[in-house]
Motif scaffolding. Structure first.
Motif, PDB file in Angstrom:
ATOM      1  N   SER A 280      40.745  56.484   7.192  1.00 15.64           N
ATOM      2  CA  SER A 280      41.726  56.855   8.219  1.00 15.64           C
ATOM      3  C   SER A 280      41.418  56.142   9.521  1.00 15.64           C
ATOM      4  O   SER A 280      40.329  55.587   9.718  1.00 15.64           O
ATOM      5  CB  SER A 280      41.698  58.362   8.453  1.00 15.64           C
ATOM      6  N   LYS A 281      42.358  56.185  10.443  1.00 15.58           N
ATOM      7  CA  LYS A 281      42.086  55.773  11.813  1.00 15.58           C
ATOM      8  C   LYS A 281      41.128  56.775  12.453  1.00 15.58           C
ATOM      9  O   LYS A 281      40.981  57.902  11.984  1.00 15.58           O
ATOM     10  CB  LYS A 281      43.381  55.702  12.617  1.00 15.58           C
TER      11      LYS A 281
ATOM     12  N   ILE B  50      39.691  59.588  14.721  1.00 18.80           N
ATOM     13  CA  ILE B  50      40.213  60.821  15.314  1.00 18.80           C
ATOM     14  C   ILE B  50      39.148  61.326  16.282  1.00 18.80           C
ATOM     15  O   ILE B  50      37.954  61.322  15.954  1.00 18.80           O
ATOM     16  CB  ILE B  50      40.479  61.877  14.222  1.00 18.80           C
TER      17      ILE B  50
ATOM     18  N   GLU C  29      46.189  59.948   6.980  1.00 16.61           N
ATOM     19  CA  GLU C  29      46.501  60.355   8.353  1.00 16.61           C
ATOM     20  C   GLU C  29      45.790  61.667   8.659  1.00 16.61           C
ATOM     21  O   GLU C  29      45.791  62.586   7.835  1.00 16.61           O
ATOM     22  CB  GLU C  29      48.012  60.538   8.536  1.00 16.61           C
ATOM     23  N   GLY C  30      45.183  61.734   9.829  1.00 15.05           N
ATOM     24  CA  GLY C  30      44.461  62.949  10.210  1.00 15.05           C
ATOM     25  C   GLY C  30      44.810  63.398  11.618  1.00 15.05           C
ATOM     26  O   GLY C  30      45.092  62.575  12.485  1.00 15.05           O
ATOM     27  N   GLU C  31      44.803  64.701  11.812  1.00 11.33           N
ATOM     28  CA  GLU C  31      44.995  65.266  13.146  1.00 11.33           C
ATOM     29  C   GLU C  31      44.214  66.563  13.252  1.00 11.33           C
ATOM     30  O   GLU C  31      43.858  67.176  12.237  1.00 11.33           O
ATOM     31  CB  GLU C  31      46.482  65.516  13.435  1.00 11.33           C
TER      32      GLU C  31
ATOM     33  N   VAL D  36      44.425  66.683   7.093  1.00  5.58           N
ATOM     34  CA  VAL D  36      44.554  65.333   6.552  1.00  5.58           C
ATOM     35  C   VAL D  36      45.711  65.279   5.556  1.00  5.58           C
ATOM     36  O   VAL D  36      45.860  66.160   4.700  1.00  5.58           O
ATOM     37  CB  VAL D  36      43.239  64.907   5.857  1.00  5.58           C
ATOM     38  N   LYS D  37      46.508  64.210   5.675  1.00  6.03           N
ATOM     39  CA  LYS D  37      47.583  63.929   4.718  1.00  6.03           C
ATOM     40  C   LYS D  37      47.276  62.619   4.016  1.00  6.03           C
ATOM     41  O   LYS D  37      46.840  61.648   4.647  1.00  6.03           O
ATOM     42  CB  LYS D  37      48.932  63.850   5.429  1.00  6.03           C
TER      43      LYS D  37
ATOM     44  N   ARG E 132      46.985  55.397   2.133  1.00  7.84           N
ATOM     45  CA  ARG E 132      46.946  55.671   3.580  1.00  7.84           C
ATOM     46  C   ARG E 132      46.488  57.099   3.826  1.00  7.84           C
ATOM     47  O   ARG E 132      46.849  58.012   3.082  1.00  7.84           O
ATOM     48  CB  ARG E 132      48.335  55.445   4.193  1.00  7.84           C
TER      49      ARG E 132
ATOM     50  N   ARG F 155      36.201  59.936  11.111  1.00  6.92           N
ATOM     51  CA  ARG F 155      37.099  59.284  10.168  1.00  6.92           C
ATOM     52  C   ARG F 155      36.973  59.974   8.818  1.00  6.92           C
ATOM     53  O   ARG F 155      35.951  60.599   8.528  1.00  6.92           O
ATOM     54  CB  ARG F 155      36.755  57.797   9.985  1.00  6.92           C
TER      55      ARG F 155
END
Length: 376
Positions: free
Chosen positions: A126-127, A129, A43-45, A63-64, A41, A117
């Motif tokens: 990722s989803k 962003i 995850e990004g912000e 990103v994690k 998985r 992404r």
């Protein structure tokens, strides 16, 4: 006909592909990630979900990575990560810092919103962003925020990516036809393109000429451009630095010498004559179609009073500092008004322009100058 309408509806509803890809130069070398490490998985912000597309403002994509147990992974080779975006950007390769993977993202000037992404080895994605971008001032009025929350870089120098910009500067230190540094080693002309707090209120250009190293001899001019549609924008091209002014017009500088070579201003040399009382203010002559307000002073903020009693001249405003010159580039009309109409006579920082919106300023012009703001 029904099938055609359905086809068009489906086509219009599809999200355009992310056509730009950014990988590390090491991407196609053997990965340093151990075989037993598998990303499940991503995850990004964004550090700043919305920024100005000025050509100077950047943000960080953070990103994690997680395994199939939901545990945070910190031993993945950063070059395994690829960034895909909907718009062209400047993107630095991912680096691992404090347990997360970061990439600095710099949107191009006037960029649209950027969808992005991140994938790991083209196996996990990722989803989406979204980085929202704008060139318009983010607000009308100043809120007197801490100025240390922003940065004001010089074009060509490095930047502190931790803070958004509230302007930028271009410095001509010679030796050229504008600044004779051989004969006057302390002479220079500096352009400060200001948008404090990224607001519309004090969106302006300050130009100062230093004929020597005596601060009180510095000749200051500040220009306001109307209508105020965008903050100042800057693009460094092959041999030029192109600045877009708030009304959409251009100033073009030679990239090396920092002389003006095109756009809505012509430029003359810094006045280094011996008698400081007879020196001209920065020899910039506006040739555009907007409305421009110009104010001058020697050795102090132009918005305040002045040491001299000579009124600003009604041609281009290069002589005199009493009162304010307002020029209508479309009609050729000009108007001279007292400084107190625009600023309170207080030696504070910032000195706030009394008209945070163009609508207010348009009313003032029609009542006092006989013309309003142009529509373009």
């Amino acid at each position: 006909m029904r099938y055609l309408a359905l086809f068009l509806l489906i086509a219009c509803s599809q999200t355009p592909p992310l056509k730009f890809k950014y990988t590390s130069s090491k991407r196609y070398l053997a990965s340093l990630t151990r075989e037993e490490v598998v990303v499940k998985r991503i995850e990004g912000e964004l550090k700043h979900p919305q920024i100005l597309a000025t050509g100077m403002d950047s943000t960080f994509l953070i990103v994690k990575l997680f395994d199939d147990q939901g545990r945070l992974l910190t031993d993945v080779d950063p070059s395994d990560l690829t960034l895909s975006t909907s718009e062209d950007v400047e993107a630095k390769p991912f680096v691992l810092k404090q347990g997360v993977y970061k990439s600095e993202i710099l949107p191009r000037v006037k960029s649209r919103n950027i969808r992005m992404r991140v994938d790991w080895q083209e196996k996990v994605v990722s989803k989406e962003i979204v980085l929202k971008t704008t060139i318009a001032p983010v607000k009308d009025e100043l809120q007197l925020l801490n100025q240390h929350s922003f940065q004001h870089p010089r074009v060509g120098d490095g930047m502190n990516t931790n803070h958004p910009t509230d302007g930028f500067s271009i410095e001509n230190s010679g030796d050229n036809r504008i600044v004779d540094a051989t004969r006057n080693p302390y002479s220079q002309r500096v352009f400060n393109f200001d948008y404090p707090e990224q607001a519309r209120q004090n969106l302006s250009l300050e130009v100062y000429d230093a004929p020597n190293d005596t601060v009180s001899h510095t000749m200051h001019s500040i220009f306001w451009f109307f209508p105020r549609k965008n903050v100042h924008l800057v693009e460094q091209r092959g041999s030029t630095i192109d600045v877009t002014l708030p009304n959409g017009e251009k100033m073009v500088f030679h990239k090396d010498s920092k002389e003006i070579i095109d756009g809505v201003f012509t430029e003359g040399p810094v006045d280094v004559s011996k008698d400081r009382f007879k020196r001209k203010y920065p020899d910039l002559k506006y040739q555009g179609r907007g409305v421009v307000l110009r104010v001058n002073a020697r050795g102090q903020s132009p918005q305040l009073g002045q040491f001299e009693n000579t009124k600003i001249d009604m041609e281009y405003g290069t002589v005199g500092s009493a009162e304010v010159l307002i020029m209508n580039g479309q009609t050729g009309q000009k108007c001279r008004r007292p400084k107190k109409d625009f600023w309170l006579p207080l030696d504070v920082n910032p000195i706030e322009f009394k008209f945070p919106t163009d609508e207010e300023f348009d009313v003032y012009l029609r009542n006092n100058c006989g013309f309003g703001l142009p529509k373009f």
